[in-house]
Design a protein around this motif. Sequence first.
Motif, PDB file in Angstrom:
ATOM      1  N   TYR A   5     -56.974 -25.188 -26.135  1.00 15.48           N
ATOM      2  CA  TYR A   5     -58.192 -25.403 -27.014  1.00 15.48           C
ATOM      3  C   TYR A   5     -57.563 -26.252 -27.230  1.00 15.48           C
ATOM      4  O   TYR A   5     -58.200 -27.583 -27.452  1.00 15.48           O
ATOM      5  N   LEU A   6     -56.101 -26.542 -27.282  1.00 22.07           N
ATOM      6  CA  LEU A   6     -55.091 -28.430 -28.002  1.00 22.07           C
ATOM      7  C   LEU A   6     -55.198 -29.101 -26.763  1.00 22.07           C
ATOM      8  O   LEU A   6     -55.689 -30.382 -27.356  1.00 22.07           O
ATOM      9  N   CYS A   7     -55.164 -29.230 -25.969  1.00 22.35           N
ATOM     10  CA  CYS A   7     -56.280 -30.504 -24.675  1.00 22.35           C
ATOM     11  C   CYS A   7     -57.018 -30.851 -25.003  1.00 22.35           C
ATOM     12  O   CYS A   7     -57.462 -31.640 -24.763  1.00 22.35           O
ATOM     13  N   PHE A   8     -57.671 -29.726 -25.462  1.00 24.97           N
ATOM     14  CA  PHE A   8     -59.423 -29.829 -25.207  1.00 24.97           C
ATOM     15  C   PHE A   8     -59.915 -30.861 -26.807  1.00 24.97           C
ATOM     16  O   PHE A   8     -60.735 -31.947 -26.435  1.00 24.97           O
ATOM     17  N   LEU A   9     -59.079 -30.153 -27.766  1.00 25.17           N
ATOM     18  CA  LEU A   9     -58.865 -31.165 -28.988  1.00 25.17           C
ATOM     19  C   LEU A   9     -58.406 -32.690 -29.243  1.00 25.17           C
ATOM     20  O   LEU A   9     -59.481 -33.374 -29.452  1.00 25.17           O
ATOM     21  N   PHE A  10     -57.722 -32.239 -27.799  1.00 24.26           N
ATOM     22  CA  PHE A  10     -57.128 -33.799 -27.770  1.00 24.26           C
ATOM     23  C   PHE A  10     -57.808 -34.915 -27.078  1.00 24.26           C
ATOM     24  O   PHE A  10     -58.065 -36.108 -27.498  1.00 24.26           O
ATOM     25  N   LEU A  11     -58.435 -34.732 -25.908  1.00 22.87           N
ATOM     26  CA  LEU A  11     -59.054 -35.303 -24.793  1.00 22.87           C
ATOM     27  C   LEU A  11     -60.868 -35.813 -26.258  1.00 22.87           C
ATOM     28  O   LEU A  11     -60.587 -36.849 -26.243  1.00 22.87           O
ATOM     29  N   LYS A  12     -61.140 -34.644 -27.312  1.00 17.60           N
ATOM     30  CA  LYS A  12     -62.625 -34.918 -27.573  1.00 17.60           C
ATOM     31  C   LYS A  12     -61.791 -36.158 -28.985  1.00 17.60           C
ATOM     32  O   LYS A  12     -62.385 -37.567 -29.130  1.00 17.60           O
ATOM     33  N   LEU A  13     -60.702 -35.614 -29.559  1.00 18.05           N
ATOM     34  CA  LEU A  13     -59.954 -37.062 -30.262  1.00 18.05           C
ATOM     35  C   LEU A  13     -60.144 -38.162 -29.998  1.00 18.05           C
ATOM     36  O   LEU A  13     -60.448 -39.547 -30.144  1.00 18.05           O
ATOM     37  N   ALA A  14     -59.831 -38.376 -28.989  1.00 21.60           N
ATOM     38  CA  ALA A  14     -58.685 -39.473 -27.965  1.00 21.60           C
ATOM     39  C   ALA A  14     -59.810 -40.583 -27.630  1.00 21.60           C
ATOM     40  O   ALA A  14     -60.617 -41.760 -27.770  1.00 21.60           O
ATOM     41  N   ARG A  15     -60.880 -39.498 -27.246  1.00 28.64           N
ATOM     42  CA  ARG A  15     -62.283 -40.448 -26.807  1.00 28.64           C
ATOM     43  C   ARG A  15     -63.293 -40.703 -27.971  1.00 28.64           C
ATOM     44  O   ARG A  15     -63.886 -42.098 -28.066  1.00 28.64           O
ATOM     45  N   THR A  16     -63.164 -39.975 -29.385  1.00 26.62           N
ATOM     46  CA  THR A  16     -63.709 -40.489 -30.655  1.00 26.62           C
ATOM     47  C   THR A  16     -62.973 -41.739 -30.817  1.00 26.62           C
ATOM     48  O   THR A  16     -63.945 -42.528 -31.101  1.00 26.62           O
ATOM     49  N   LEU A  17     -61.998 -41.628 -30.412  1.00 29.48           N
ATOM     50  CA  LEU A  17     -61.154 -42.549 -31.271  1.00 29.48           C
ATOM     51  C   LEU A  17     -61.501 -44.501 -30.727  1.00 29.48           C
ATOM     52  O   LEU A  17     -60.554 -44.965 -30.734  1.00 29.48           O
ATOM     53  N   GLY A  18     -61.890 -43.579 -29.789  1.00 26.07           N
ATOM     54  CA  GLY A  18     -61.582 -44.909 -28.387  1.00 26.07           C
ATOM     55  C   GLY A  18     -60.661 -45.117 -27.452  1.00 26.07           C
ATOM     56  O   GLY A  18     -60.194 -45.759 -26.688  1.00 26.07           O
ATOM     57  N   LEU A  19     -59.593 -44.466 -27.545  1.00 26.21           N
ATOM     58  CA  LEU A  19     -58.099 -44.373 -26.657  1.00 26.21           C
ATOM     59  C   LEU A  19     -58.482 -44.014 -25.355  1.00 26.21           C
ATOM     60  O   LEU A  19     -57.914 -44.455 -24.345  1.00 26.21           O
ATOM     61  N   VAL A  20     -59.437 -43.204 -25.061  1.00 26.94           N
ATOM     62  CA  VAL A  20     -59.875 -42.638 -23.438  1.00 26.94           C
ATOM     63  C   VAL A  20     -60.859 -43.016 -23.763  1.00 26.94           C
ATOM     64  O   VAL A  20     -61.949 -42.449 -24.175  1.00 26.94           O
ATOM     65  N   GLN A  21     -61.186 -43.186 -22.104  1.00 25.37           N
ATOM     66  CA  GLN A  21     -63.174 -43.799 -21.801  1.00 25.37           C
ATOM     67  C   GLN A  21     -63.107 -43.289 -20.542  1.00 25.37           C
ATOM     68  O   GLN A  21     -62.452 -43.566 -19.813  1.00 25.37           O
ATOM     69  N   PHE A  22     -64.092 -42.373 -19.979  1.00 25.27           N
ATOM     70  CA  PHE A  22     -64.442 -42.389 -18.974  1.00 25.27           C
ATOM     71  C   PHE A  22     -65.763 -41.466 -19.039  1.00 25.27           C
ATOM     72  O   PHE A  22     -66.143 -41.314 -20.148  1.00 25.27           O
ATOM     73  N   HIS A  23     -66.598 -41.832 -17.713  1.00 29.50           N
ATOM     74  CA  HIS A  23     -67.926 -41.706 -18.157  1.00 29.50           C
ATOM     75  C   HIS A  23     -68.082 -40.621 -17.269  1.00 29.50           C
ATOM     76  O   HIS A  23     -67.527 -40.161 -15.690  1.00 29.50           O
TER      77      HIS A  23
END
Length: 577
Positions: free
Chosen positions: A553-571
């Motif tokens: 669950y923490l990995c999932f939240l980290f991924l969502k947070l990173a994508r929201t902040l623009g740190l991780v971008q993939f389609h």
Amino acid sequence: MAGYLSIHRSKRLLPLFLNTSFLFLICLLITSPTSDLHFLNHLKKLNPTNYHQILESTDIGCKGLHRFQDKQSKCSYVKSHEGCQSGGYISYLHLFYCSFPTILGYTSLFLWLLILFYLLGDTSATYFCSSLEGLSRILKLSPTIAGVTLLSLGNGAPDLFASIVSFMGENTNEVGLNSILGGAFFVTTTVVGIVSICVCPTRVSIDKSSFMRDALFLLLSLLCLLVIIIFGTINLLGAISFLSLYFVYVFLVSISELCRKDRGGNPILPLVIGKTSPNGDLANEKNSELGVPLLKFIVDNKRPIEVKAKEDGKGCLFLGKIMWVLELPLSLPRRLTIPVVSEERWSKPCAVISVTLAPILLALVWSSSGPNFLIYAVGGSVGAVLGSLVFFKANGPGPPRKFLFPWLGGGFLMSITWTYILAEELVSLLVSIGLIVGISPSILGLTVLAWGNSLGDLVANVTMARTGGPDGVQVAISGCYAGPIFNTLVGLGLSLVFASWAVYPSNYVIPRDACVYETVGFLMGGLLWALVVLPKNNMRPNKFVAAGLLAIYLCFLFLKLARTLGLVQFHVSLPIS
């Protein structure tokens, strides 16, 4: 007595704080220098300006809001653009940009979000679950059937109606889909993980067959949902078939419990919270009522504190009266429109008023798109007739003993009405917050809405596991999977049925959101982890099981947070429907 009063007051602090916050928000609306009735969506008259000239033709919804820099321009855009009018009764964007300063606007939205979450849970626990419990007794349902049907409905009512509201609204269907999946993911990972940590020292084992049945059926439900999402469309027959899977689950639970009884074992209730009587029926004790234990500290002891405080003097009596009056703003409207026949909360004046006003409220909700005086007249006439019958026929000191089904049915219907209204407003608020802060409403549904609706499951199941012994651990773990099964199949199933019916004979187009694939994938990963690790550990929940679930669950939240902040971008390539 002093200790009791201290505990009793602490139980009332949350309702007191929320009622005070509600009065504070009302005062803000009244005293605001720009206060008017434009913030009410159904009274709003559009006042087009030249702002539409600088908007592209593809400006759907309220996406052009952030093209403007100053607050006055945004206010004019919100007033003039029809897409900025949310699906609820209040235009939150108008309030935020046209009525309140920025800091005060954020504070007001946050307080109103807390109030809506409280009202949803309180309505479910106080009125909805009470009606369901009475109906289960009248219908003489077995504990198992009551657990997987009525109790699941009582616990999942906020998720259910939030999902239905979001699917029936415009540009909000992603909220309901993500809130259901987010809630299921939170419960099956975080809640199961916390329960496992709490019961680890006891080394208690859970029933393997019940766990495998619930976890595998939830996995099957997610696979069916994934197929629907991949295809991108669904017709009415497909939606009904998806909803019907829940009846298959109820049938399997009933068969497994019958087989367990035949083997001489004790039945294991999938989601029943509370005690059962020796003969297997739902007990009449207060702690066996259908509902979420988290909400019991909110809804218990609703009557004034002076009943218990007389021995402590007039000071406590006066304080209790003040607290009781301050709790009225949020409780009184529901109390006067939802019929109640319980012994503890019976009041003939309230009964007469509630059956009189209930049809009028239904008429107002039914004709919310515009005034319809014929519906108002019918609602008022029906309410007058019902109120007169109760006034002349209910002469005993307690609630009526006959014709309980109409009473309980009325309470059930009005509880649904209030839950629907609150869920509609909650979804509207989340969509507006998403536009204000620039976060996708689907992310808010996946996190804020899912957490708010799952908080009851967290406290309820952890409390049951810590205080209920081995049976309590079994009920807690089973509830972590039976609840998401209900929300997934019934919550999303009914939403898809209503949405498909609205476009029949055409197919309903599923919202295209790459986040759904990620959520389903992580959710399946958590289920597979539990399915593999728990049997290897002799079905004993421990810290290793919890660590894996919480890490997922923490990995999932980290991924969502990173994508929201623009740190991780993939389609993610979405299938073409």
